[in-house]
Design an enzyme around this catalytic site. Structure first.
Site, PDB file in Angstrom:
ATOM      1  N   HIS A 166      37.728  38.687  28.579  1.00 20.36           N
ATOM      2  CA  HIS A 166      36.370  38.912  29.118  1.00 20.36           C
ATOM      3  C   HIS A 166      36.428  39.194  30.623  1.00 20.36           C
ATOM      4  CE1 HIS A 166      31.922  38.053  29.312  1.00 20.36           C
ATOM      5  NE2 HIS A 166      32.241  37.787  30.565  1.00 20.36           N
ATOM      6  N   GLU A 167      37.057  38.294  31.354  1.00 16.47           N
ATOM      7  CA  GLU A 167      37.124  38.472  32.811  1.00 16.47           C
ATOM      8  C   GLU A 167      37.963  39.705  33.144  1.00 16.47           C
ATOM      9  OE1 GLU A 167      35.037  36.817  34.480  1.00 16.47           O
ATOM     10  OE2 GLU A 167      34.574  35.327  32.933  1.00 16.47           O
ATOM     11  N   HIS A 204      35.689  42.644  33.317  1.00 12.22           N
ATOM     12  CA  HIS A 204      35.003  42.720  34.618  1.00 12.22           C
ATOM     13  C   HIS A 204      35.971  43.284  35.672  1.00 12.22           C
ATOM     14  CE1 HIS A 204      31.227  40.749  33.706  1.00 12.22           C
ATOM     15  NE2 HIS A 204      31.797  39.637  33.274  1.00 12.22           N
ATOM     16  N   GLU A 211      28.420  43.282  32.445  1.00  8.06           N
ATOM     17  CA  GLU A 211      28.636  42.458  31.266  1.00  8.06           C
ATOM     18  C   GLU A 211      29.019  43.325  30.064  1.00  8.06           C
ATOM     19  OE1 GLU A 211      28.691  39.443  32.215  1.00  8.06           O
ATOM     20  OE2 GLU A 211      29.035  38.513  30.267  1.00  8.06           O
TER      21      GLU A 211
HETATM   22 ZN   LIG Z   1      30.857  38.032  32.192  1.00  8.94          ZN
END
Ligand SMILES: [Zn+2]
Length: 504
Positions: free
Chosen positions: A268-269, A272, A298
């Site tokens: 997830h990170e 980003h 997101e």
């Molecule tokens: Zn996030």
């Protein structure tokens, strides 16, 4: 394009002013990252003073006559100014307008109210006592509503608040989106809640942390995160911080009893981080280096976490590596068992632990409450009861206490009203991007062999490089050929979870 002398001069001034603003932002970001990761707790008191000084300097560097005059020249000369500079000028003007309408004294009172509310929220959550928190929350709600009216009294308060995180987003659009989510997903969630669940026992045993750390580094390689520009640290609540496309820091949290949590956090990170690492060089030091919006940011983290990371091809690919790192824990587990276990869906109370299918319902509930609160249809005192009713309606469960219910998230005490919807929008945007990507490349095929280069290159050219130059709706239309299409998301979820649970 021949530029007038006034515009040439304004551009030169703008670059000088931008350097100063960038330096303050850079220093603030690094100090904040340090505070969130390695700073000893006692450092907080003195850091508070330093951050206060930096906040004052940042304000002075933004709100002054010199900047105002420069922006006025640039904004009046759209055709003579490079696109990314024009867009940054627009963003700066918006920011200045927003800050300038609030009297300085009131802003200071508001910041103190938020600090208080956050402090009390922590205790109230532990004590599961909403009444303790209610007056502090009320104060923060009142400030948010008042500031929104100062800024634009012609629009509903909640529409003004939504704009802080997602430019162009309105209640009308979100009503549409969440209407589709409610209608399409609640029947499926109710059916799955009664269906037989996959065995997840092998995920609940002990996974030693050193091997989990090795896994994190392996995942960073798979995600093509260059180690000279992207660092990894640990923290209680993981996040990603980026100073520019040469310095991005992701964080994660390892749980011995929940290896998948750490794995999906890194992915997830990592999403980003990829967005920040591949922004165009010309955006470094500008406000546009933060991305198009919270929802679009997101969309990238959730794209990699869910649409890639929780996909069948990826989990099949990663399982042998996991079995090499955790031979006893995952002994004899097949790719099919692993895929089913990693995608188990069940209504649950806590948003941050929710699975991919039930997650948007947690957001829908918060959206409905925020909307009603700022429309004056419900009062702060009504929140616990309304919260519990909505959890019963949409997920068929009721929290045993407010600590596991209305008090679970920090956002409201921080005055982040209007932020929650971006979490669900992110997944929905991601579904639309994936559909477009699949026209151009064999996504499953390349993920199945652990090669994410084609996926990342595709996103780099169409999305990452633009940072905040393009607005969310513009990106959707340019990349997918159509405006926001919520059914793309619900169709994806219905297809995935019907197959997982053998429903037609
Ligand atoms: Zn996030």
């Amino acid at each position: 394009m021949s530029k007038s002398v006034a515009v040439e001069k304004a551009l030169t001034r703008f670059h000088e002013q931008a350097r100063l603003r960038a330096a303050y932002r850079h220093a603030t970001m690094i100090l904040q990252y340090d505070a969130d990761t390695t700073m000893p707790v006692a450092g907080a008191s003195i850091l508070g003073d330093t951050m206060g000084v930096l906040a004052e300097k940042t304000y002075e560097a933004l709100v002054n006559d010199d900047t105002r005059e420069t922006l006025a020249v640039l904004l009046a000369a759209k055709d003579e100014v490079p696109r990314h500079i024009y867009r940054e000028a627009e963003e700066l003007q918006r920011k200045i307008n927003k800050i300038s309408v609030v009297p300085a004294k009131e802003y200071g009172d508001y910041e103190r109210a938020v600090t208080h509310a956050t402090h009390v929220w922590r205790q109230a959550k532990l004590a599961a006592d909403f009444n303790m928190f209610a007056p502090y929350l009320q104060a923060v709600v009142d400030y948010a509503a008042r500031f929104a009216k100062y800024y634009d009294s012609s629009r509903p308060v909640y529409d003004v608040l939504l704009e802080d995180y997602e430019q162009g987003m309105t209640m009308a659009k979100l009503d549409d989106f969440f209407g589709v989510v409610r209608q399409e997903l609640t029947p499926l969630i109710a059916r799955i809640a009664k269906a037989p669940q996959p065995d997840t026992a092998f995920l609940n045993c002990s996974y030693p942390l050193p091997q989990q750390e090795q896994l994190a580094h392996y995942l960073m390689n798979i995600l093509c995160l260059p180690r000279d520009r992207c660092a990894i640290g640990t923290t209680e609540h993981p996040f990603t911080a980026g100073a520019n496309n040469h310095d991005v820091r992701i964080t994660t949290h390892y749980y011995e009893q929940d290896m998948l949590s750490g794995m999906f956090t890194v992915i997830h990170e990592g999403g980003h981080a990829l967005y920040m690492l591949h922004m165009a060089d010309e955006l470094n030091g500008t406000l546009l280096a933060k991305g198009a919006s919270s929802g679009i940011h997101e969309s990238q983290s959730r794209f990699f976490e869910n649409f890639i990371g929780r996909s069948e091809p990826f989990l099949r690919f990663i399982l042998p590596k996991l079995q090499e790192l955790f031979p006893t824990q995952l002994k004899g587990v097949t790719a099919e068992q692993f895929y089913h276990a990693a995608n188990r869906s069940q209504p649950s109370l806590i948003r941050i632990h929710a699975d991919e299918l039930t997650y948007p319902l947690h957001i829908l509930i918060r959206y409905e409450l925020e909307k009603q609160l700022f429309a004056g249809e419900i009062a702060v005192a009504d929140l616990p009861q309304k919260w519990n009713e909505l959890y019963q309606t949409y997920l068929g469960i009721t929290p045993p206490d407010d600590g596991q219910g209305v008090l679970q998230d920090v956002h409201w005490s921080n005055s982040y009203f209007g932020y929650f919807p971006t979490y669900a929008l992110g997944s929905a945007y991601a579904a639309q991007f994936l559909a477009a990507m699949e026209h151009d490349i064999d996504v499953s095929g390349t993920v199945a062999v652990g090669d994410l280069h084609p996926v990342i290159d595709w996103l780099k050219d169409r999305l990452f490089c633009f940072g905040g130059v393009k607005l969310p709706e513009e990106l959707l239309i340019d990349i997918t050929g159509k405006p926001f299409a919520p059914h793309c998301y619900t169709d994806y979820l219905k297809h995935k979870y019907s197959a997982l649970y053998g429903l037609d």
